[in-house]
Design a protein around this motif. Structure first.
Motif, PDB file in Angstrom:
ATOM      1  N   SER A  84       0.868  -1.185   0.000  1.00 45.39           N
ATOM      2  CA  SER A  84       0.000   0.000   0.000  1.00 45.39           C
ATOM      3  C   SER A  84       0.903   1.233   0.000  1.00 45.39           C
ATOM      4  O   SER A  84       1.257   1.743   1.049  1.00 45.39           O
ATOM      5  N   PRO A  85       1.288   1.682  -1.185  1.00 39.29           N
ATOM      6  CA  PRO A  85       2.255   2.780  -1.271  1.00 39.29           C
ATOM      7  C   PRO A  85       1.696   4.101  -0.758  1.00 39.29           C
ATOM      8  O   PRO A  85       0.499   4.352  -0.806  1.00 39.29           O
ATOM      9  N   ASP A  86       2.591   4.925  -0.255  1.00 38.29           N
ATOM     10  CA  ASP A  86       2.219   6.247   0.229  1.00 38.29           C
ATOM     11  C   ASP A  86       2.032   7.214  -0.942  1.00 38.29           C
ATOM     12  O   ASP A  86       1.189   8.092  -0.910  1.00 38.29           O
ATOM     13  N   LYS A  96      -5.946   0.336  -6.646  1.00 41.20           N
ATOM     14  CA  LYS A  96      -5.455  -0.635  -5.665  1.00 41.20           C
ATOM     15  C   LYS A  96      -5.533  -0.058  -4.253  1.00 41.20           C
ATOM     16  O   LYS A  96      -5.888  -0.751  -3.301  1.00 41.20           O
ATOM     17  N   ARG A  97      -5.179   1.206  -4.118  1.00 40.72           N
ATOM     18  CA  ARG A  97      -5.237   1.874  -2.822  1.00 40.72           C
ATOM     19  C   ARG A  97      -6.688   1.947  -2.334  1.00 40.72           C
ATOM     20  O   ARG A  97      -6.978   1.714  -1.163  1.00 40.72           O
ATOM     21  N   TYR A 101      -8.056   0.140   0.953  1.00 45.21           N
ATOM     22  CA  TYR A 101      -8.732   0.930   1.981  1.00 45.21           C
ATOM     23  C   TYR A 101     -10.087   0.304   2.329  1.00 45.21           C
ATOM     24  O   TYR A 101     -10.428   0.159   3.508  1.00 45.21           O
ATOM     25  N   ALA A 102     -10.849  -0.066   1.308  1.00 44.74           N
ATOM     26  CA  ALA A 102     -12.179  -0.653   1.538  1.00 44.74           C
ATOM     27  C   ALA A 102     -12.066  -1.961   2.321  1.00 44.74           C
ATOM     28  O   ALA A 102     -12.842  -2.212   3.254  1.00 44.74           O
ATOM     29  N   PHE A 103     -11.092  -2.793   1.950  1.00 41.29           N
ATOM     30  CA  PHE A 103     -10.891  -4.066   2.652  1.00 41.29           C
ATOM     31  C   PHE A 103     -10.494  -3.797   4.103  1.00 41.29           C
ATOM     32  O   PHE A 103     -11.058  -4.376   5.028  1.00 41.29           O
ATOM     33  N   ALA A 104      -9.510  -2.897   4.308  1.00 41.18           N
ATOM     34  CA  ALA A 104      -9.036  -2.599   5.655  1.00 41.18           C
ATOM     35  C   ALA A 104     -10.144  -1.988   6.508  1.00 41.18           C
ATOM     36  O   ALA A 104     -10.237  -2.268   7.705  1.00 41.18           O
TER      37      ALA A 104
END
Length: 127
Positions: A84-86, A96-97, A101-104
């Motif tokens: 999960s790149p900054d 992908k981010r 985010y949705a999964f987390a």
């Protein structure tokens, strides 16, 4: 007459395409939900109540932004989401981010309940 038939056919095709595109989204969502549930079950079996965080300039628990981050970190622990790149450089990385985010977010909201239960149980055991 031909013009009217052509318009009706075109409209039918458009409606048909829109209808068949939706089940794929819900199928992907169901797969994601199953994966999240599986991940939570595995973590609980191992007594691993860490919350997911994304790489960022500050610690962020998706879905729990309004909570006290330091308290959650101390009580539950932290596990960073892989890859999960900054810094986001492409549309693909942005998607992908968003997915991460949705999964987390879903994971954290469910895992927090387990973490709080364990924390309250251990508090009662000490007293």
């Amino acid at each position: 007459m031909i013009k009217l038939t052509s318009i009706a056919l075109l409209a039918g095709f458009l409606v048909g395409c829109a209808y068949t595109a939706q089940p794929m989204e819900s199928s992907a969502h169901k797969t994601s939900q199953r994966e999240m549930t599986k991940q939570i079950e595995l973590a609980v079996e191992k007594n691993d109540y860490r919350l997911l965080a994304l790489a960022s300039r500050r610690l962020v628990f998706p879905g729990l932004e309004q909570e006290d981050t330091a308290k959650l970190k101390k009580m539950c622990g932290v596990r960073y989401v892989d890859k999960s790149p900054d810094i986001i450089k492409s549309i693909e990385e942005k998607q992908k981010r968003r997915d991460a985010y949705a999964f987390a977010k879903s994971f954290n909201q469910a895992m927090l309940k387990h973490c709080l239960n364990v924390a309250s149980d251990s508090k009662h055991a000490v007293e």
